[in-house]
Design a protein around this motif. Structure first.
Motif, PDB file in Angstrom:
ATOM      1  N   GLN A  90      -8.943  37.486  31.066  1.00 51.37           N
ATOM      2  CA  GLN A  90      -9.805  38.663  31.047  1.00 51.37           C
ATOM      3  C   GLN A  90      -9.911  39.299  29.659  1.00 51.37           C
ATOM      4  O   GLN A  90     -10.703  40.222  29.455  1.00 51.37           O
ATOM      5  CB  GLN A  90      -9.278  39.722  32.034  1.00 51.37           C
ATOM      6  CG  GLN A  90      -9.583  39.428  33.501  1.00 51.37           C
ATOM      7  CD  GLN A  90      -8.781  38.257  34.039  1.00 51.37           C
ATOM      8  OE1 GLN A  90      -7.563  38.215  33.872  1.00 51.37           O
ATOM      9  NE2 GLN A  90      -9.469  37.309  34.674  1.00 51.37           N
ATOM     10  N   TYR A  91      -9.117  38.816  28.702  1.00 51.31           N
ATOM     11  CA  TYR A  91      -9.146  39.419  27.370  1.00 51.31           C
ATOM     12  C   TYR A  91     -10.486  39.142  26.692  1.00 51.31           C
ATOM     13  O   TYR A  91     -11.011  38.030  26.743  1.00 51.31           O
ATOM     14  CB  TYR A  91      -8.011  38.870  26.518  1.00 51.31           C
ATOM     15  CG  TYR A  91      -7.921  39.540  25.158  1.00 51.31           C
ATOM     16  CD1 TYR A  91      -7.279  40.757  25.011  1.00 51.31           C
ATOM     17  CD2 TYR A  91      -8.520  38.966  24.038  1.00 51.31           C
ATOM     18  CE1 TYR A  91      -7.205  41.386  23.774  1.00 51.31           C
ATOM     19  CE2 TYR A  91      -8.457  39.583  22.799  1.00 51.31           C
ATOM     20  CZ  TYR A  91      -7.798  40.795  22.675  1.00 51.31           C
ATOM     21  OH  TYR A  91      -7.754  41.420  21.454  1.00 51.31           O
ATOM     22  N   SER A  92     -11.043  40.157  26.055  1.00 54.59           N
ATOM     23  CA  SER A  92     -12.333  40.021  25.381  1.00 54.59           C
ATOM     24  C   SER A  92     -12.122  39.694  23.907  1.00 54.59           C
ATOM     25  O   SER A  92     -11.766  40.567  23.109  1.00 54.59           O
ATOM     26  CB  SER A  92     -13.141  41.325  25.510  1.00 54.59           C
ATOM     27  OG  SER A  92     -13.452  41.587  26.859  1.00 54.59           O
ATOM     28  N   PHE A  93     -12.333  38.441  23.563  1.00 55.44           N
ATOM     29  CA  PHE A  93     -12.297  38.047  22.156  1.00 55.44           C
ATOM     30  C   PHE A  93     -13.608  38.441  21.498  1.00 55.44           C
ATOM     31  O   PHE A  93     -14.573  38.817  22.163  1.00 55.44           O
ATOM     32  CB  PHE A  93     -12.039  36.547  22.024  1.00 55.44           C
ATOM     33  CG  PHE A  93     -10.656  36.137  22.429  1.00 55.44           C
ATOM     34  CD1 PHE A  93      -9.604  36.248  21.536  1.00 55.44           C
ATOM     35  CD2 PHE A  93     -10.396  35.654  23.702  1.00 55.44           C
ATOM     36  CE1 PHE A  93      -8.319  35.884  21.896  1.00 55.44           C
ATOM     37  CE2 PHE A  93      -9.120  35.287  24.075  1.00 55.44           C
ATOM     38  CZ  PHE A  93      -8.076  35.405  23.168  1.00 55.44           C
ATOM     39  N   LEU A  94     -13.645  38.350  20.168  1.00 56.49           N
ATOM     40  CA  LEU A  94     -14.847  38.729  19.449  1.00 56.49           C
ATOM     41  C   LEU A  94     -16.026  37.841  19.844  1.00 56.49           C
ATOM     42  O   LEU A  94     -15.878  36.620  19.946  1.00 56.49           O
ATOM     43  CB  LEU A  94     -14.615  38.598  17.946  1.00 56.49           C
ATOM     44  CG  LEU A  94     -13.637  39.597  17.324  1.00 56.49           C
ATOM     45  CD1 LEU A  94     -13.361  39.208  15.874  1.00 56.49           C
ATOM     46  CD2 LEU A  94     -14.190  41.012  17.395  1.00 56.49           C
ATOM     47  N   PRO A  95     -17.187  38.432  20.070  1.00 51.93           N
ATOM     48  CA  PRO A  95     -18.376  37.610  20.335  1.00 51.93           C
ATOM     49  C   PRO A  95     -18.774  36.854  19.076  1.00 51.93           C
ATOM     50  O   PRO A  95     -18.542  37.305  17.949  1.00 51.93           O
ATOM     51  CB  PRO A  95     -19.440  38.646  20.717  1.00 51.93           C
ATOM     52  CG  PRO A  95     -19.003  39.906  20.048  1.00 51.93           C
ATOM     53  CD  PRO A  95     -17.501  39.874  20.061  1.00 51.93           C
ATOM     54  N   HIS A  96     -19.385  35.694  19.264  1.00 51.93           N
ATOM     55  CA  HIS A  96     -19.757  34.869  18.115  1.00 51.93           C
ATOM     56  C   HIS A  96     -20.653  35.609  17.134  1.00 51.93           C
ATOM     57  O   HIS A  96     -20.594  35.378  15.921  1.00 51.93           O
ATOM     58  CB  HIS A  96     -20.442  33.589  18.591  1.00 51.93           C
ATOM     59  CG  HIS A  96     -19.483  32.594  19.167  1.00 51.93           C
ATOM     60  ND1 HIS A  96     -19.898  31.423  19.756  1.00 51.93           N
ATOM     61  CD2 HIS A  96     -18.134  32.587  19.246  1.00 51.93           C
ATOM     62  CE1 HIS A  96     -18.831  30.741  20.179  1.00 51.93           C
ATOM     63  NE2 HIS A  96     -17.761  31.423  19.873  1.00 51.93           N
ATOM     64  N   ALA A  97     -21.479  36.506  17.648  1.00 50.62           N
ATOM     65  CA  ALA A  97     -22.391  37.232  16.767  1.00 50.62           C
ATOM     66  C   ALA A  97     -21.654  38.130  15.788  1.00 50.62           C
ATOM     67  O   ALA A  97     -22.210  38.514  14.760  1.00 50.62           O
ATOM     68  CB  ALA A  97     -23.370  38.060  17.599  1.00 50.62           C
ATOM     69  N   SER A  98     -20.408  38.481  16.084  1.00 52.89           N
ATOM     70  CA  SER A  98     -19.641  39.361  15.201  1.00 52.89           C
ATOM     71  C   SER A  98     -19.010  38.606  14.037  1.00 52.89           C
ATOM     72  O   SER A  98     -18.650  39.213  13.027  1.00 52.89           O
ATOM     73  CB  SER A  98     -18.529  40.067  15.988  1.00 52.89           C
ATOM     74  OG  SER A  98     -19.075  41.017  16.874  1.00 52.89           O
ATOM     75  N   LEU A  99     -18.843  37.306  14.179  1.00 52.82           N
ATOM     76  CA  LEU A  99     -18.119  36.546  13.164  1.00 52.82           C
ATOM     77  C   LEU A  99     -18.979  36.296  11.932  1.00 52.82           C
ATOM     78  O   LEU A  99     -20.198  36.138  12.012  1.00 52.82           O
ATOM     79  CB  LEU A  99     -17.672  35.195  13.736  1.00 52.82           C
ATOM     80  CG  LEU A  99     -16.946  35.198  15.086  1.00 52.82           C
ATOM     81  CD1 LEU A  99     -16.378  33.815  15.358  1.00 52.82           C
ATOM     82  CD2 LEU A  99     -15.877  36.255  15.144  1.00 52.82           C
ATOM     83  N   LEU A 100     -18.330  36.245  10.786  1.00 54.52           N
ATOM     84  CA  LEU A 100     -19.038  35.884   9.571  1.00 54.52           C
ATOM     85  C   LEU A 100     -19.453  34.418   9.622  1.00 54.52           C
ATOM     86  O   LEU A 100     -18.689  33.550  10.061  1.00 54.52           O
ATOM     87  CB  LEU A 100     -18.167  36.119   8.338  1.00 54.52           C
ATOM     88  CG  LEU A 100     -17.788  37.558   7.994  1.00 54.52           C
ATOM     89  CD1 LEU A 100     -17.115  37.596   6.622  1.00 54.52           C
ATOM     90  CD2 LEU A 100     -18.977  38.491   8.043  1.00 54.52           C
ATOM     91  N   SER A 101     -20.665  34.130   9.180  1.00 51.77           N
ATOM     92  CA  SER A 101     -21.116  32.746   9.072  1.00 51.77           C
ATOM     93  C   SER A 101     -20.382  32.059   7.928  1.00 51.77           C
ATOM     94  O   SER A 101     -19.743  32.701   7.086  1.00 51.77           O
ATOM     95  CB  SER A 101     -22.624  32.705   8.823  1.00 51.77           C
ATOM     96  OG  SER A 101     -22.908  33.190   7.516  1.00 51.77           O
TER      97      SER A 101
END
Length: 395
Positions: A90-101
């Protein structure tokens, strides 16, 4: 454009990807921010000041190493880093959109290199879980210091997929690798990684890395009294004469989820005593300024070990490392509770010169020395802000 570009756009870019980072962004960027850790957007100097490579902080410490977390996800659930009871399904990891390219990571890395960084270490989470990580390594491997030298490009991994990744990592331009391994006994190792992962697969990964030339390889063992301290001698015995450097790390109070207790810390001095009783050791000089590990050589010439004593023998006085989270927050200490949001600048239309200036100001104001203050029982600032977790910022 990179297939690794993970952030939301209101419109498609009209120009080539490679020009994007030096122009004001015409399209609207929709930031998908994560607010689990406090951060602020660093101020941009009114006038551009070219980096000199001689940047120092408030305590006179130079900037020489950048640790980049490329993901906050991991396939292990080690209790000292990502305990399963906290980091569950259930832990919410960072969404891909938040990560630096990868382009953004390379851009910011280039600015740090201009300020004096000679070494970049990729961390996680587990960095080899980041899709197409070899592409990022290839991009970083092309960077050069102001003196024209290639970077010391390294990566820390749990070794779970290293056997099949080692050759590609080497070909991409990775120079060295560090593998976390907390026990040789399979039952203890499975219990510590808490996902029932076998130790033999990590050992095969180490062999593969050594075979393709990702060395000298370092092996890191986090020591918890009463949990795996009976593995100290078996680990020393196994890696003696192997060409790999085994390092013992004191169990640290990173973050707020690992249930850290001082009585579970085995001081590095005791680790050295145990090993020296079986295999005589001589102290060795540090290999480079700011090195975290104290080095000890086997008297019979069978290699060396290292001990990292953040709890009992703090080394803040010459710490020369900055840490960049996977979503672009700059942290100045492993035990920090406040970050500096470089992603806002990267995606806000600022020039390289402006962002370099902001980085310079942040570092010049740095006065972090958590471990020294912990030793003096002054580390709790009473701010109420929780310290950053290791899986988010890397070790």
């Amino acid at each position: 454009c990179s297939s690794d570009l993970w952030f939301a756009r209101a419109a498609r870019p009209s120009g080539p990807c490679e020009a994007r980072h030096n122009r004001a962004m015409a399209e609207k960027i929709i930031p998908l921010a994560d607010h689990r850790y406090a951060s602020s957007v660093p101020p941009v100097p009114a006038q551009d000041v070219a980096p000199t490579g001689l940047l120092g902080d408030a305590l006179g410490r130079p900037l020489r190493e950048l640790r980049i977390s490329v993901t906050d996800r991991c396939n292990f659930r080690c209790s000292y880093c990502m305990p399963k009871e906290v980091f569950d399904k259930q832990y919410s990891f960072l969404p891909h959109a938040s990560l630096l390219s990868f382009e953004e990571l390379t851009r910011v890395a280039r600015l740090f290199v201009a300020h004096g960084v000679h070494k970049i270490r990729l961390t996680g989470g587990e960095p080899l879980l980041r899709k197409n990580i070899e592409a990022l390594i290839g991009m970083l491997a092309e960077l050069r210091t102001p003196e024209g030298e290639a970077l010391d490009l390294t990566l820390t991994t749990n070794g779970s997929v290293l056997e099949r990744k080692a050759q590609a990592l080497k070909e991409a331009g990775l120079k060295r690798i560090t593998v976390s391994l907390d026990a040789l006994d399979d039952a203890i190792f499975r219990r510590m990684n808490d996902v029932d992962f076998p130790v033999d697969e990590v050992l095969r990964g180490l062999e593969a890395a050594q075979r393709v030339g990702l060395g000298p390889i370092k092996v890191n063992m986090v020591v918890k009294r009463g949990t795996n301290d009976d593995q100290i001698l078996p680990m020393a015995r196994h890696f003696r004469g192997s060409g790999m450097v085994l390092r013992f790390i004191e169990y640290m109070d990173v973050g707020a989820t690992n249930g850290w207790r001082m009585d579970e810390v085995l001081p590095s001095a005791e680790v050295v005593e145990r090993i020296a009783a079986a295999f005589p050791l001589d102290a060795a000089e540090a290999a480079a300024p700011g090195e975290t590990a104290q080095r000890w050589r086997y008297r019979d010439g069978a290699g060396e070990i290292g001990v990292i004593s953040s709890v009992t023998q703090a080394f803040c006085h010459d710490c020369n490392r900055a840490r960049l989270s996977t979503e672009g927050k700059l942290f100045l200490c492993l035990f920090a509770n406040q970050g500096h949001d470089l992603r806002a600048l990267l995606r806000g239309g600022y020039s390289d010169a402006q962002i370099a200036g902001a980085i310079g100001l942040v570092w010049q104001q740095r006065d972090d020395r958590y471990s020294e203050l912990r030793g003096q029982q002054q580390a709790d600032t009473g701010s109420g802000q929780r310290r950053v977790e290791m899986h988010y910022i890397g070790g």
